[in-house]
Design an enzyme around this catalytic site. Structure first.
Site, mmCIF file in Angstrom:
data_model
loop_
_atom_site.group_PDB
_atom_site.id
_atom_site.type_symbol
_atom_site.label_atom_id
_atom_site.label_comp_id
_atom_site.label_asym_id
_atom_site.label_seq_id
_atom_site.Cartn_x
_atom_site.Cartn_y
_atom_site.Cartn_z
ATOM 1 N N PRO A 2 16.294 -43.700 43.396
ATOM 2 C CA PRO A 2 14.608 -43.657 42.810
ATOM 3 C C PRO A 2 14.140 -45.119 44.302
ATOM 4 O O PRO A 2 14.691 -45.588 44.676
ATOM 5 C CB PRO A 2 15.031 -44.428 41.107
ATOM 6 C CG PRO A 2 16.535 -44.488 41.320
ATOM 7 C CD PRO A 2 17.508 -44.080 41.959
ATOM 8 N N GLU A 3 12.942 -44.040 44.242
ATOM 9 C CA GLU A 3 12.019 -44.767 45.032
ATOM 10 C C GLU A 3 11.054 -45.711 44.518
ATOM 11 O O GLU A 3 10.646 -44.862 43.666
ATOM 12 C CB GLU A 3 11.923 -44.052 46.188
ATOM 13 C CG GLU A 3 12.664 -43.467 46.919
ATOM 14 C CD GLU A 3 13.408 -44.317 47.787
ATOM 15 O OE1 GLU A 3 13.301 -45.344 48.554
ATOM 16 O OE2 GLU A 3 14.516 -44.239 48.979
#
Ligand code: ZN
Length: 287
Positions: A2-3
């Site tokens: 996840p960014e």
């Protein structure tokens, strides 16, 4: 992994379910994630109310009525699901999935489930003192989507840095939580080479050059677009890896050998490695 856009979309998912709501019941299905849960984690949460659902870089930060703060990180594969309690209690509720590790039953009527197959996620419960001494949260630069992050701030942060611009953008003291993918995307959108020296976007006295303005606008644009796309994705799987569909959302990231998407540019996207991370750029329109 996840960014920032995924973490922000998660914050937006959790906010209506958790803000102003009390923890009625907290279920832990194991003793640890990346590390052990804090002592008496469930007991310390139960009965407290969530004052706000905020984000700092890639951390979800939830101040509580107890004075403590719940700090959560999605790690490599963490994800949250939100269900209404009636739905969860309906005729044939699905059995818990193997990687559903934490369940929050909130007074809002929502059941919030944390799923994390690889268990690199983190949940911490911090006192005010511990929060202000948090090794990662202290010293973070401005949030990229905040008004504080503008051309003047970026130029000031880059003025004395002799490292490549891309390396500076990944420094958490320059801007918080931007991440490799969005640094690559923003540099292409701004037409700036990842390998130019960071200080070149500032004047000798640290004032922003037009390149700093372009870069700030590009960073905000690529993140805002990605967050909107994330929030519109109705099905988000904890197991999602970058699929062909997903990589179609990038301008240049992971597009080695493809034609540059800049209108009128005859360049080709090349991959290089900077500071151990993959960089994708066009040598014609990024200077
Ligand atoms: Zn190009």
């Amino acid at each position: 992994m996840p960014e920032l856009p995924e973490v922000e979309a998660t914050r937006q998912l959790l906010e209506p379910a958790m803000r102003g709501a009390r923890f009625d019941r907290v279920l832990l299905r194991r003793a640890d994630l990346r590390r052990a849960f804090p002592p008496d984690f469930a007991a310390r949460l139960t009965g407290t109310t969530v004052d706000a659902v905020t984000r700092r870089a890639k951390y979800l930060v939830l101040p509580l009525s107890s004075g403590e703060t719940l700090v959560m990180h999605l790690g490599m594969s963490g994800d949250f699901g939100v269900q209404s309690r009636e739905r969860a209690a309906s005729a044939a509720p699905p059995p818990p999935r193997a990687h559903d590790h934490v369940v929050f039953e909130m007074s809002s009527g929502c059941v919030v489930t944390f799923t994390d197959p690889r268990r690199f996620g983190v949940m911490d419960l911090l006192t005010r003192e511990a929060l202000s001494a948090h090794e990662t949260l202290v010293g973070l630069g401005p949030e990229p989507l905040s008004p504080e992050f503008d051309a003047a701030a970026l130029a000031r942060a880059c003025a004395r840095r002799r490292v490549p611009l891309k390396v500076a953008l990944l420094d958490q003291r320059v801007v918080a939580g931007l991440g490799n993918i969005y640094a690559v995307e923003a540099l292409h959108l701004a037409g700036l080479s990842p390998s130019r020296r960071a200080s070149t976007i500032a004047t000798p006295t640290g004032k922003p050059r037009p390149t700093a303005m372009r870069l700030v606008a590009a960073i905000k644009k690529v993140l805002t677009t990605a967050i909107a796309r994330q929030s519109n994705t109705t099905y988000r799987s904890a197991f999602a890896e970058a699929t062909a569909d997903e990589s179609a959302r990038f301008r240049v990231y992971d597009r080695e050998g493809e034609a540059c998407p800049t209108r009128g540019c005859a360049g080709v996207i090349r991959r290089s490695v900077q500071g151990g991370r993959s960089t994708f750029a066009c040598r014609i329109c990024q200077r």
